[in-house]
Design a protein around this motif. Structure first.
Motif: not given
Length: 369
Positions: A19-29
């Motif tokens: 398994a792998y995952y695609v996530i959205m991360v805020p640039l500031k994080t």
């Protein structure tokens, strides 16, 4: 998991049975969430290359200067720690969509994108408003150093940089690249015989010029680099110059009428290569500066140069090394010197310096065989 976690909306996928995952991360994080290997560690104990800090300002500047249309490709990361995926539904198409919970104590290591991560950190310092925008991250469970190193190798194994010509064709931010495209479109010989996707031409290639060589030569001609401002006068001047050059290059005209193939011309003549095109532009710029009123008359001296590769007395070690065309900066200058002598102009200080290194003493004024 005890509640001390980072939660991300995620899409779950499968590659190689894992398994792998695609996530959205805020640039500031991004700067505090993703870590680097310690650069002081020996290479065999790291999972990444050493950060090339010289690359960071350019990437950061690209983000800051293009806030409305920058684009960043996904980061790739491995998580060494507890992760839990909670799907929206247990059955049906939404079973692959859900929440990915990552333990705050986990180590999240970038496998690909460390320069983007560092540039994001720098860009946010300059433009904090970017912090709420996001970047996609492909996340894998960490299976140890060996696997992380293999991931880095695999991700970079088949990476191929685009040619300079194709980058110029697609770059609509660079005004000089735009001028080069417009120049090629305006002159029939360039339009019909310029390769837009190659920087070097093979024996079978029917094209005669490359967009990259035309671009480099024209930048030399008008004396402007990438950051310089371009106006309509620059384009008109470039069209006028190259049209005049073509009129004084009968062999180039034979390409246009298809009396000879591009391969035959490259095989037999120096002027059929990008180094000569750039040298013509360099000498042309100096000619126009010295004789602004009648430069076109002097441009006819291009016909008097014996461009044949068989003229070894002229071209050996100047353009040819062991019978092969050399493309170094000094070779461009040495070819420029031949053209300058044909124009009966003194060599530039740099031209004379390189000439003295190549062959102490004056280049003979008569350059035709």
């Amino acid at each position: 998991m005890d509640g001390n976690s980072f939660d991300f909306t995620a899409i779950r996928g499968i590659q190689a049975g894992s398994a792998y995952y695609v996530i959205m991360v805020p640039l500031k994080t991004v700067p505090r969430l993703f870590t680097f290997d310690d650069e002081s560690m020996p290479p065999d104990l790291r999972a990444q290359r050493i950060l090339n800090k010289a690359r960071i300002p350019a990437i950061a500047g690209y983000i800051v200067d293009n806030p409305s249309d920058y684009i960043l490709s996904s980061l790739c990361a491995s998580i060494d720690g507890e992760i839990v995926f909670e799907p929206v539904e247990t059955e049906g198409p939404l079973r692959r969509v859900g929440k990915l919970r990552i333990d705050m104590g986990a180590t999240i290591l970038i496998n690909d994108g460390q320069h983007r991560r560092a540039a994001i950190e720098e860009a946010i310092r300059e433009r904090p408003a970017l912090g709420d925008e996001t970047i996609s991250v492909v996340v894998f469970a960490d299976h140890g150093l060996k696997r992380s190193q293999q991931m880095f190798a695999d991700l970079n194994m088949h990476a191929v940089r685009p040619t300079k010509s194709i980058k110029l064709l697609y770059n609509h931010r660079d005004a000089l690249a735009g001028l080069s495209r417009d120049l090629v479109a305006a002159i029939p010989l360039l339009r019909d015989f310029t390769s837009f996707d190659r920087t070097s031409l093979s024996n079978r290639e029917v094209k005669f010029f490359t967009l990259s060589s035309v671009h480099q030569a024209t930048a030399e001609l008008i004396g402007k680099k990438k950051a310089g401002k371009i106006d309509k006068k620059d384009l008109a001047f470039a069209i006028e110059f190259w049209t005049a050059v073509i009129q004084e290059m009968p062999d180039w005209q034979r390409i246009g009428t298809r009396d000879v193939t591009a391969f035959e011309m490259r095989r037999d003549y120096i002027h059929a290569h990008g180094v000569a095109v750039q040298a013509i532009a360099s000498a042309g710029a100096q000619l126009i500066a010295a004789r602004p009123d009648n430069w076109k008359e002097w441009l006819a001296r291009l016909r008097e140069i014996d461009w044949s590769r068989r003229n070894r007395a002229l071209w050996d070690n100047r353009a040819l090394v062991a019978g092969k065309l050399n493309k170094s900066k000094n070779n461009i200058i040495l070819i420029t010197n031949v053209i300058m002598r044909a124009f009966e102009l003194p060599l530039s200080a740099e031209g004379q310096r390189v000439e003295d290194l190549y062959s102490p003493g004056a280049l003979p004024l008569k350059v035709a065989s």
